[in-house]
Each structure stands twice: as C-alpha cells, then as structure tokens.
Motif scaffolding. Structure first.
Motif, PDB file in Angstrom:
ATOM      1  N   UNK A 110       0.850  -1.186   0.000  1.00  0.00           N
ATOM      2  CA  UNK A 110       0.000   0.000   0.000  1.00  0.00           C
ATOM      3  C   UNK A 110       0.886   1.235   0.000  1.00  0.00           C
ATOM      4  N   UNK A 111       0.356   2.319  -0.536  1.00  0.00           N
ATOM      5  CA  UNK A 111       1.142   3.541  -0.682  1.00  0.00           C
ATOM      6  C   UNK A 111       1.191   4.322   0.624  1.00  0.00           C
ATOM      7  N   UNK A 112       2.400   4.699   1.047  1.00  0.00           N
ATOM      8  CA  UNK A 112       2.595   5.515   2.244  1.00  0.00           C
ATOM      9  C   UNK A 112       2.740   6.965   1.791  1.00  0.00           C
ATOM     10  N   UNK A 113       1.689   7.756   1.987  1.00  0.00           N
ATOM     11  CA  UNK A 113       1.697   9.148   1.516  1.00  0.00           C
ATOM     12  C   UNK A 113       2.689  10.018   2.280  1.00  0.00           C
ATOM     13  N   UNK A 116       6.223   8.642   0.950  1.00  0.00           N
ATOM     14  CA  UNK A 116       6.328   8.672  -0.503  1.00  0.00           C
ATOM     15  C   UNK A 116       6.855   7.397  -1.103  1.00  0.00           C
ATOM     16  N   UNK A 117       6.471   6.255  -0.545  1.00  0.00           N
ATOM     17  CA  UNK A 117       6.893   4.977  -1.105  1.00  0.00           C
ATOM     18  C   UNK A 117       5.891   3.893  -0.691  1.00  0.00           C
ATOM     19  N   UNK A 118       5.983   2.749  -1.369  1.00  0.00           N
ATOM     20  CA  UNK A 118       5.100   1.637  -1.039  1.00  0.00           C
ATOM     21  C   UNK A 118       5.631   0.890   0.178  1.00  0.00           C
ATOM     22  N   UNK A 119       4.718   0.399   0.994  1.00  0.00           N
ATOM     23  CA  UNK A 119       5.104  -0.420   2.140  1.00  0.00           C
ATOM     24  C   UNK A 119       4.286  -1.700   2.128  1.00  0.00           C
ATOM     25  N   UNK A 120       4.910  -2.780   2.598  1.00  0.00           N
ATOM     26  CA  UNK A 120       4.250  -4.075   2.576  1.00  0.00           C
ATOM     27  C   UNK A 120       3.139  -4.183   3.603  1.00  0.00           C
ATOM     28  N   UNK A 257       2.767  12.609  -0.014  1.00  0.00           N
ATOM     29  CA  UNK A 257       3.163  12.208  -1.358  1.00  0.00           C
ATOM     30  C   UNK A 257       2.030  11.388  -1.964  1.00  0.00           C
ATOM     31  N   UNK A 258       1.349  11.928  -2.977  1.00  0.00           N
ATOM     32  CA  UNK A 258       0.274  11.148  -3.604  1.00  0.00           C
ATOM     33  C   UNK A 258       0.830   9.936  -4.328  1.00  0.00           C
ATOM     34  N   UNK A 259       0.034   8.885  -4.368  1.00  0.00           N
ATOM     35  CA  UNK A 259       0.466   7.666  -5.043  1.00  0.00           C
ATOM     36  C   UNK A 259       0.633   7.921  -6.534  1.00  0.00           C
ATOM     37  N   UNK A 260       1.733   7.434  -7.131  1.00  0.00           N
ATOM     38  CA  UNK A 260       1.952   7.643  -8.567  1.00  0.00           C
ATOM     39  C   UNK A 260       0.821   7.042  -9.404  1.00  0.00           C
ATOM     40  N   UNK A 261       0.503   7.745 -10.510  1.00  0.00           N
ATOM     41  CA  UNK A 261      -0.535   7.250 -11.428  1.00  0.00           C
ATOM     42  C   UNK A 261       0.077   6.412 -12.541  1.00  0.00           C
ATOM     43  N   UNK A 262       1.406   6.424 -12.635  1.00  0.00           N
ATOM     44  CA  UNK A 262       2.148   5.634 -13.616  1.00  0.00           C
ATOM     45  C   UNK A 262       1.785   5.994 -15.057  1.00  0.00           C
ATOM     46  N   UNK A 263       1.386   7.269 -15.282  1.00  0.00           N
ATOM     47  CA  UNK A 263       1.140   7.738 -16.645  1.00  0.00           C
ATOM     48  C   UNK A 263       2.439   8.246 -17.275  1.00  0.00           C
ATOM     49  N   UNK A 264       3.161   9.039 -16.518  1.00  0.00           N
ATOM     50  CA  UNK A 264       4.432   9.583 -16.982  1.00  0.00           C
ATOM     51  C   UNK A 264       5.399   9.547 -15.805  1.00  0.00           C
ATOM     52  N   UNK A 272       5.479  13.483  -6.795  1.00  0.00           N
ATOM     53  CA  UNK A 272       5.861  12.874  -5.527  1.00  0.00           C
ATOM     54  C   UNK A 272       6.746  13.761  -4.687  1.00  0.00           C
ATOM     55  N   UNK A 273       7.565  14.618  -5.355  1.00  0.00           N
ATOM     56  CA  UNK A 273       8.432  15.541  -4.635  1.00  0.00           C
ATOM     57  C   UNK A 273       7.700  16.816  -4.212  1.00  0.00           C
ATOM     58  N   UNK A 274       6.451  16.953  -4.639  1.00  0.00           N
ATOM     59  CA  UNK A 274       5.687  18.144  -4.293  1.00  0.00           C
ATOM     60  C   UNK A 274       5.987  19.334  -5.176  1.00  0.00           C
ATOM     61  N   UNK A 275       6.631  19.088  -6.332  1.00  0.00           N
ATOM     62  CA  UNK A 275       7.006  20.181  -7.219  1.00  0.00           C
ATOM     63  C   UNK A 275       5.888  20.543  -8.193  1.00  0.00           C
ATOM     64  N   UNK A 276       4.956  19.625  -8.374  1.00  0.00           N
ATOM     65  CA  UNK A 276       3.973  19.811  -9.432  1.00  0.00           C
ATOM     66  C   UNK A 276       2.627  19.273  -8.982  1.00  0.00           C
ATOM     67  N   UNK A 277       1.583  20.039  -9.260  1.00  0.00           N
ATOM     68  CA  UNK A 277       0.234  19.593  -8.935  1.00  0.00           C
ATOM     69  C   UNK A 277      -0.354  18.882 -10.152  1.00  0.00           C
ATOM     70  N   UNK A 278      -1.095  17.807  -9.950  1.00  0.00           N
ATOM     71  CA  UNK A 278      -1.667  17.066 -11.084  1.00  0.00           C
ATOM     72  C   UNK A 278      -2.488  17.929 -12.030  1.00  0.00           C
TER      73      UNK A 278
END
Length: 293
Positions: A110-113, A116-120, A257-264, A272-278
């Motif tokens: 599951x994503x740890x916001x 900023x990474x996945x945890x088991x 850190x929002x979970x990646x959408x894996x689009x780009x 994830x770094x907080x530099x850009x809003x979706x």
C-alpha cells in the motif's frame, strides 16, 4: 550359410525355476532421496541442483517420470514459502531484500503518503512464520535454510564480516573519543550535597553518547533532529537565564506524497516531490511536446 548361436541373457528375465521372486522394494540412496524430496515439493531442476550440489543431468535422470505431487499454493503464506524456499536452501541463501520483495508480492503493498513509497502489508508475525516454515521444511529435507543480511557479500562472507567488524570497532573508538572530549570540557565537577558525583558523571556520559548518536545517525531517533535541537536550545536558554533568547523555530509539516498514477514517470516523480500539482499536467505535457521532446 550357418549362423552362430547367440545366447542373450536379459537381467530382468525370471529364471524358470525361480518360484519366489523377491518383492522387497529397492532402497534409494541419500542423494536420490534429497533430490526426489525437492522435486515432489515442486522445486525446479535447476534449483534442486543448486541446493544439493548435484549436476542438472543427474537431477534430470533421478526425477524422470516422477510426478510433482504437491498442490499449487493458494494462500499468501503458502505462495511466499513456495517461492522463498528454493532460494533459502541454495548455496548463497536468500538476501533480506529478496525475501521482503517476495513477501510484498504475495501479501500486497500500500502507498505511504507520508514517506512517498510503497510499504508491505505483511506483519512482523507473518515474516517470522514464513521463515519458521521454511526452516522446518529444510530440516525435514535434510537441508539448511539461510536468511542472509543484505550487507553480507555472499561470495566472500568471512571477509565481509571481518571488514564490517573492523568498521564497528573504528566507529566505537571514534564515538568514545568524542564522548571523552565532551566530558573533559563539560563534565559535571560538582553536585549538591548528598548526591553521588561519580554516578552523576556516569549518567551524563551515557546521555551524551545517546545525544551525539541521535544527531549524527539519521533515523536513530523517532524524534526529528530539528525538533530535538529546538527542545535542547529551549532548555539551555532557560538554564542560562535567557528564556526569551531567539531559538530555532521548527515548523513541522507532515509530508504528503500522492500515489503515482504511472502515466508519466517524470511527472509522477515531480508530483511525488511536491514540485507539481496534477492539475498542471496538461499544460506541462503541452509545453514538452511544443519543445520537440
């Protein structure tokens, strides 16, 4: 043309006067038993060869025609044991990161916001149970299961252990040297009447060592280093009689850190770094395309 008479003796043929053929089963040697035990448990020929030290040709000959009787694992626990077992009984064992990666695949993540990474999703108890089952199974097969710490060089285990032990000794000497230097400069020299000076210095030295380590080793303390320094400065100012002296202002902002959408991948990293809003994705993608990338 005369043909010479040839007598063919077939080893499996039963003599005419043999009225009581032996029905005792042939006993397998220890080598074959180990190979067959792993084969019927669903271990591949290559993994069997690695675990037993036999050649793949020998393994292929032994298991020829012998069916795999073990059922396919269904639960996350069974899948984890089945996947980790061949690696654990191999010569180099299974590294901790390999073990945890398989556990995460079997039990899910599951994503740890905040980090900023996945945890088991698997628990400490589940990790322990899988290791125990693998060790039990290896013992029953006459093998050994090895769970290896990631820092160990499996090609040079003794040398890597010697090297890290020396690193530890060097670090211990450096820490003790720093503590001794602190105690020489700021060690307690006087205590109130009725108190033990030696005990007070011993307590101070212990606390100094812990404080030095908390500041120097990232992640050792659960308290953020900035918060610890702020609390320290507040106490120092109060003791010095200057409670209003300017200190370190720490604003604790819980990261998200929002979970990646894996689009780009690049945009996901920026998000994830907080530099850009979706919401800004379309215009950024348009700008990238216009630039010819």
């Amino acid at each position: 043309m005369s043909h010479p008479f040839v007598l063919n003796l077939i080893p499996t043929a039963q003599a005419a006067n043999d009225d009581a053929p032996s029905k005792a089963p042939a006993l397998l040697d220890a080598r074959k038993e180990r190979v067959l035990a792993l084969h019927t448990a669903g271990v591949s020929r290559r993994k069997i060869a690695e675990a037993t030290g036999e050649t793949e040709h020998y393994v292929r000959q032994v298991v020829k025609g012998v069916p795999v009787v073990e059922k396919l694992p269904t639960s996350p626990f069974e899948r984890a044991v089945a996947r980790c077992y061949p690696m654990a009984i191999s010569r180099t064992g299974i590294k901790d990161h390999q073990f945890r990666a398989i556990m995460n695949e079997c039990y899910g993540v599951e994503w740890d916001t905040e980090k900023g990474k996945y945890k088991g999703r698997c628990t400490v108890d589940q990790l322990k149970r899988v290791r125990e089952r693998i060790r039990e199974r290896a013992t029953a097969d006459g093998l050994s299961a090895i769970f290896v710490m990631d820092w160990i060089n499996t090609n040079e285990p003794v040398e890597s252990n010697t090297a890290i032990t020396q690193c530890v000794l060097n670090l211990q000497d450096a820490i003790q040297e720093a503590v001794d230097e602190f105690m020489q400069v700021s060690g307690i020299q006087h205590v109130e009447e009725g108190l033990d000076l030696a005990l007070a210095r011993k307590k101070q030295e212990f606390a100094a060592r812990r404080y030095i380590l908390k500041l120097a080793v990232k992640g050792l303390s659960k308290e953020p280093v900035a918060r610890l320094q702020e609390r320290t400065l507040d106490q120092v100012n109060q003791l010095a009689g200057t409670p209003d002296a300017p200190g370190v202002s720490v604003s604790v902002i819980k990261p998200h850190h929002p979970e990646p959408k894996w689009n780009d991948a690049f945009l996901d990293f920026c998000e994830g770094q907080g530099w850009l809003h979706p919401d800004h994705y379309p215009e950024v993608e348009l700008a990238i395309s216009a630039a010819g990338y």
